[in-house]
Design a protein around this motif. Structure first.
Motif, short mmCIF file in Angstrom:
data_model
loop_
_atom_site.label_atom_id
_atom_site.label_comp_id
_atom_site.label_asym_id
_atom_site.label_seq_id
_atom_site.Cartn_x
_atom_site.Cartn_y
_atom_site.Cartn_z
N UNK A 1 0.85 -1.19 0.00
CA UNK A 1 0.00 0.00 0.00
C UNK A 1 0.89 1.24 0.00
N UNK A 2 0.42 2.31 -0.62
CA UNK A 2 1.12 3.58 -0.49
C UNK A 2 1.06 4.02 0.97
N UNK A 3 2.15 4.63 1.45
CA UNK A 3 2.25 5.00 2.86
C UNK A 3 2.46 6.51 2.99
N UNK A 4 1.79 7.15 3.96
CA UNK A 4 0.94 6.55 5.00
C UNK A 4 -0.36 6.02 4.43
N UNK A 5 -0.86 4.97 5.09
CA UNK A 5 -2.08 4.32 4.65
C UNK A 5 -3.13 4.46 5.74
N UNK A 6 -4.35 4.79 5.34
CA UNK A 6 -5.44 4.91 6.31
C UNK A 6 -5.73 3.55 6.93
N UNK A 7 -6.07 3.57 8.21
CA UNK A 7 -6.36 2.32 8.90
C UNK A 7 -7.47 1.54 8.20
N UNK A 8 -8.51 2.22 7.76
CA UNK A 8 -9.63 1.52 7.10
C UNK A 8 -9.16 0.82 5.83
N UNK A 9 -8.25 1.43 5.10
CA UNK A 9 -7.73 0.81 3.89
C UNK A 9 -6.95 -0.45 4.22
N UNK A 10 -6.13 -0.37 5.25
CA UNK A 10 -5.33 -1.52 5.65
C UNK A 10 -6.23 -2.64 6.19
N UNK A 11 -7.26 -2.27 6.91
CA UNK A 11 -8.22 -3.28 7.39
C UNK A 11 -8.93 -3.94 6.22
N UNK A 12 -9.29 -3.15 5.22
CA UNK A 12 -9.95 -3.72 4.05
C UNK A 12 -9.08 -4.70 3.30
N UNK A 13 -7.80 -4.39 3.18
CA UNK A 13 -6.88 -5.28 2.48
C UNK A 13 -6.61 -6.57 3.22
N UNK A 14 -6.83 -6.57 4.53
CA UNK A 14 -6.62 -7.76 5.34
C UNK A 14 -7.93 -8.36 5.84
N UNK A 15 -9.01 -8.06 5.14
CA UNK A 15 -10.34 -8.51 5.55
C UNK A 15 -10.62 -9.94 5.11
N UNK B 1 -7.51 -10.79 12.65
CA UNK B 1 -6.63 -9.99 11.80
C UNK B 1 -6.82 -8.51 12.02
N UNK B 2 -8.07 -8.09 12.20
CA UNK B 2 -8.34 -6.66 12.37
C UNK B 2 -7.62 -6.10 13.59
N UNK B 3 -7.55 -6.88 14.66
CA UNK B 3 -6.87 -6.41 15.86
C UNK B 3 -5.36 -6.35 15.66
N UNK B 4 -4.83 -7.29 14.90
CA UNK B 4 -3.39 -7.25 14.59
C UNK B 4 -3.06 -5.98 13.78
N UNK B 5 -3.90 -5.73 12.78
CA UNK B 5 -3.67 -4.57 11.91
C UNK B 5 -3.78 -3.28 12.72
N UNK B 6 -4.79 -3.19 13.57
CA UNK B 6 -4.94 -1.97 14.39
C UNK B 6 -3.73 -1.75 15.28
N UNK B 7 -3.26 -2.83 15.90
CA UNK B 7 -2.10 -2.70 16.79
C UNK B 7 -0.86 -2.25 16.02
N UNK B 8 -0.58 -2.91 14.91
CA UNK B 8 0.61 -2.56 14.13
C UNK B 8 0.51 -1.15 13.56
N UNK B 9 -0.66 -0.78 13.08
CA UNK B 9 -0.85 0.56 12.52
C UNK B 9 -0.60 1.62 13.59
N UNK B 10 -1.06 1.38 14.80
CA UNK B 10 -0.84 2.34 15.88
C UNK B 10 0.64 2.45 16.23
#
Length: 385
Positions: A298-312, A370-379
Motif C-alpha cells: 500500500x502507499x504509505x501513509x495508509x489509512x487504517x480503514x484501507x489496511x483493514x480492508x486489504x486484510x479482511x 486480523x483486524x486487531x493485529x492490523x490496528x495494533x501494528x498501525x498504531x
C-alpha cells in the motif's frame, strides 16, 4: 501480563537489541514501549492471548517486547527465541525462494507449471504460469484443499482434475493450493525439493538459524504451544503442501532479521538482494492492495480503514477483480508491505515501510482477529513517524 524484559534488563541489553547511544536510546525505547503496550495489551486481555512477542524496528535499531507465556497452561515466559507458528507468513519465504531461483537462472516466473511437473501437461492448471500461482491469479484455485486430499498422488490428482471457472490471470483468489503448487514447482526447479531448498539454501543465506519447517528435537523446548478456541494447547496439523503455504516456525529474533533484510537488503549477497527486491515488485492491483510475491503493499501513509480492508475476510475468501501491472511496478515513494499469518493456535502479522526504515513484528500463540493485529501494528508504526 507483564512485558519481558523489564526496564532494568532492557537497559542492560541495549547491545543485543542493536541500540546505540544509551542515554538517548533509553528515552526512545521508553516511548516505543508505551506505544507497544497501548497497542497490544488491550488485545492480549480481550482475546485471552497467553503470550506475544513484539519487535519494533526503527532506523536500524531493534526493540523487543515479550508478553506472557509460551503455552496456555503452564509454560515459560515468551523470549526472543520462542518459536511461533507463522501460518501464511510462510508464503513470503516461499516467494523469496522462488525469486532467488529465478535470479539464479533455475526458472522463470513466466514458465508454465507443466514445465516443472510434466504430469500437469494437458490439464488447465498446467497452463498457469509460476507468476499466476505465486500471486493467486491461477484460474481461481480455492482457499484450501478439499478434505481428503493428501500425499503427492492425491495432490497431483486434485490439480489434474481441477476445472477453473476463469482463465489464468483473470482475477485474484487467495489460495493455499496456489502458493503451495508454486513452492512445489520451485523445489523441483532447484532439484532437492522445497523443504531441502528452503532449509539448506534460503534460510542459511538470510542468517535465520531459528526459522524451521520441522522443529528439531534440540529446539522442541523453544516451540510454543498455540491456543485453541476452547483454550487448549494445540499445534499445527500437517496438510497438503503445508510447508510451502503455512508451515514455517520462527522466533521474534529471526523475524526481526528477516524484516531488516526487507528494509535494507544492501548487506545481502547480490543474488539474494535481487531476490528480496523482486518480492517488492507489484504484479496485480486488487481492491485496496497491490499483490506482489508474498507481500501485499500500500502507499504509505495508509489509512487504517484501507489496511483493514486489504486484510479482511473478503480479501481472503472471495474472488477479486485484478488488474495486471505490466511491467511489474516498483515501489513508488513510501510503501507499506504487510502479511498476516494464522494457524489453529497462532496469529502473526508483519508490516514494514523501507522508505521510513520502520517495521513491526507481532507473534502470538493464539489466532486473534486480523483486524486487531492490523490496528495494533498501525498504531505502533504511526507512533514512529
Amino acid at each position: 501480563m507483564n512485558a519481558i524484559p523489564s526496564p532494568r534488563s532492557m537497559a542492560a541489553g541495549l547491545l543485543c537489541l542493536g541500540l546505540s547511544a544509551p542515554a538517548a536510546a533509553a528515552a526512545d525505547t521508553a516511548s516505543i514501549e508505551r506505544s507497544v503496550r497501548a497497542a497490544v495489551e488491550p488485545a492480549i486481555a480481550a482475546e485471552a492471548i497467553p503470550g506475544m512477542a513484539v519487535v519494533v524496528l526503527e532506523n536500524g535499531r531493534r526493540h523487543h517486547f515479550n508478553f506472557g507465556m509460551d503455552a496456555p497452561v503452564g509454560g515459560k515466559p515468551v523470549s526472543d527465541d520462542t518459536l511461533f507458528e507463522l501460518g501464511s507468513l510462510s508464503k513470503t519465504f516461499t516467494a523469496t525462494l522462488g525469486a532467488y531461483a529465478e535470479v539464479e537462472g533455475r526458472l522463470s516466473l513466466g514458465d508454465r507449471a507443466e514445465r516443472y511437473w510434466p504430469a500437469l501437461a494437458g490439464h488447465p492448471i498446467g497452463e498457469a504460469t509460476l507468476l499466476d500461482l505465486a500471486t493467486y491469479t491461477a484460474a481461481g484455485l480455492p482457499l484450501q484443499f478439499p478434505g481428503g486430499v493428501s500425499g503427492e498422488a492425491g495432490i497431483l490428482r486434485y490439480f489434474q482434475e481441477f476445472r477453473p471457472a476463469v482463465g489464468p490471470g483473470a482475477g485474484r483468489r487467495y489460495s493455499n493450493p496456489s502458493i503451495g503448487l508454486f513452492g512445489t514447482l520451485v523445489g523441483r526447479a532447484l532439484g532437492p525439493g522445497f523443504t531441502a531448498a528452503m532449509t539448506r539454501t534460503l534460510l542459511p543465506a538470510l542468517g535465520l538459524s531459528h526459522t524451521v519447517i520441522a522443529v528439531p528435537e534440540a529446539r522442541e523446548a523453544q516451540y510454543a504451544f498455540g491456543t485453541s478456541r476452547s483454550g487448549e494447547a494445540v499445534r499445527v496439523n500437517p496438510g497438503p503442501l503445508d510447508a510451502e503455504a503455512y508451515g514455517m516456525k520462527s522466533s521474534a529474533a529471526d523475524m526481526a532479521r528477516f524484516v531488516e533484510a526487507q528494509i535494507d537488503p544492501a548487506a545481502l549477497d547480490p543474488g539474494l538482494r535481487k531476490a528480496v527486491e523482486a518480492t517488492h515488485l507489484g504484479h496485480y492491483r486488487a481492491g485496496p492492495l497491490v499483490q506482489g510475491l508474498g507481500w501485499e503493499q500500500y502507499s504509505y501513509p495508509v489509512a487504517l480503514d484501507t489496511l483493514l480492508g486489504g486484510n479482511s475476510a473478503d480479501m481472503a475468501t472471495r474472488p477479486q477483480d485484478a488488474v495486471r501491472l505490466d511491467p511489474p511496478q516498483a515501489p513508488r515513494g513510501a510503501t507499506l508491505f504487510n502479511k498476516t499469518g494464522s494457524t489453529g493456535g497462532f496469529g502473526a502479522y508483519v508490516a514494514f515501510v523501507p522508505d521510513r526504515r520502520i517495521g513491526v513484528v507481532l507473534l502470538a500463540n493464539r489466532n486473534w482477529p486480523n483486524a486487531e493485529r492490523v490496528r495494533a501494528a498501525h498504531a505502533i508504526l504511526s507512533a514512529l513517524r
